[in-house]
Design a protein around this motif. Structure first.
Motif, PDB file in Angstrom:
ATOM      1  N   ALA A  29       0.847  -1.191   0.000  1.00  0.00           N
ATOM      2  CA  ALA A  29       0.000   0.000   0.000  1.00  0.00           C
ATOM      3  C   ALA A  29       0.887   1.247   0.000  1.00  0.00           C
ATOM      4  O   ALA A  29       1.950   1.258   0.616  1.00  0.00           O
ATOM      5  CB  ALA A  29      -0.901   0.007   1.230  1.00  0.00           C
ATOM      6  N   PRO A  30       0.474   2.319  -0.696  1.00  0.00           N
ATOM      7  CA  PRO A  30       1.280   3.535  -0.695  1.00  0.00           C
ATOM      8  C   PRO A  30       1.329   4.141   0.703  1.00  0.00           C
ATOM      9  O   PRO A  30       0.372   4.061   1.468  1.00  0.00           O
ATOM     10  CB  PRO A  30       0.544   4.460  -1.670  1.00  0.00           C
ATOM     11  N   GLU A  31       2.476   4.711   1.026  1.00  0.00           N
ATOM     12  CA  GLU A  31       2.636   5.371   2.320  1.00  0.00           C
ATOM     13  C   GLU A  31       1.768   6.629   2.357  1.00  0.00           C
ATOM     14  O   GLU A  31       1.543   7.265   1.342  1.00  0.00           O
ATOM     15  CB  GLU A  31       4.110   5.750   2.540  1.00  0.00           C
ATOM     16  N   ALA A  32       1.326   6.974   3.532  1.00  0.00           N
ATOM     17  CA  ALA A  32       0.491   8.158   3.706  1.00  0.00           C
ATOM     18  C   ALA A  32       1.292   9.430   3.451  1.00  0.00           C
ATOM     19  O   ALA A  32       2.475   9.502   3.756  1.00  0.00           O
ATOM     20  CB  ALA A  32      -0.090   8.178   5.115  1.00  0.00           C
ATOM     21  N   THR A  63      -3.468  16.422   1.385  1.00  0.00           N
ATOM     22  CA  THR A  63      -3.283  14.979   1.466  1.00  0.00           C
ATOM     23  C   THR A  63      -3.072  14.464   0.053  1.00  0.00           C
ATOM     24  O   THR A  63      -3.904  14.695  -0.825  1.00  0.00           O
ATOM     25  CB  THR A  63      -4.502  14.301   2.118  1.00  0.00           C
ATOM     26  N   CYS A  64      -1.948  13.775  -0.170  1.00  0.00           N
ATOM     27  CA  CYS A  64      -1.633  13.269  -1.509  1.00  0.00           C
ATOM     28  C   CYS A  64      -1.824  11.764  -1.635  1.00  0.00           C
ATOM     29  O   CYS A  64      -1.910  11.253  -2.743  1.00  0.00           O
ATOM     30  CB  CYS A  64      -0.204  13.645  -1.879  1.00  0.00           C
ATOM     31  N   GLU A 116       5.004  10.334   2.381  1.00  0.00           N
ATOM     32  CA  GLU A 116       5.324   8.942   2.092  1.00  0.00           C
ATOM     33  C   GLU A 116       5.981   8.249   3.282  1.00  0.00           C
ATOM     34  O   GLU A 116       7.008   7.598   3.164  1.00  0.00           O
ATOM     35  CB  GLU A 116       6.181   8.835   0.839  1.00  0.00           C
ATOM     36  N   GLY A 117       5.382   8.437   4.451  1.00  0.00           N
ATOM     37  CA  GLY A 117       5.845   7.781   5.654  1.00  0.00           C
ATOM     38  C   GLY A 117       6.972   8.488   6.385  1.00  0.00           C
ATOM     39  O   GLY A 117       7.344   8.101   7.482  1.00  0.00           O
TER      40      GLY A 117
END
Length: 141
Positions: A29-32, A63-64, A116-117
């Motif tokens: 899953a993509p990082e937040a 938020t991306c 991205e985390g």
């Protein structure tokens, strides 16, 4: 012996097919990526006198991922620009050929959150609002 080798190979392939997706490497899953951007307009170093003006502050959220959202006026373009530079705000450059008046009315921009985390904490002072807005849609709020 030949049948044993075939069975071992078949069982190995079956185990890989069944257990392979459980390792998590197949679909990560993509990082937040969620940020709060603020811009403080006006006096960079306010005085304590009674007639001191209070700087105006503007704050937006961006938020991306996992989806593009937030109160940023152009979240989609801002996220695209940030992805292009892998979230490195120092890599955002002014648009060539843009002209701004030459007066000093500082705008201090801060960014905090997660890209991205990775934890993000960024601050930059622009000479005026026009200069800030030449750095793409990320800072144009």
């Amino acid at each position: 012996m030949r049948n044993t080798a075939r069975w071992a190979t078949a069982l190995g392939l079956a185990a890989t097919a069944v257990l392979g997706p459980l390792t998590g490497a197949a679909t990560a899953a993509p990082e937040a990526s969620s940020l709060v951007l603020t811009a403080r307009y006006g006096d960079t170093f306010p005085t304590l006198s009674a007639d001191a003006t209070v700087p105006q502050v503007r704050e937006v959220t961006l938020t991306c991922s996992p989806t593009v959202s937030g109160t940023h006026p152009d979240a989609k373009s801002a996220c695209t620009e940030l992805r292009r530079v892998d979230g490195d705000f120092d890599a955002l450059k002014a648009t060539p050929g843009m002209m701004c008046p030459m007066y000093f009315d500082p705008v201090v921009v801060t960014v905090s959150g997660v890209w991205e985390g990775r934890s993000v904490s960024y601050e930059r002072t622009f000479g005026n609002q026009c200069v800030k807005n030449t750095y793409g849609s990320v800072f144009a709020f």
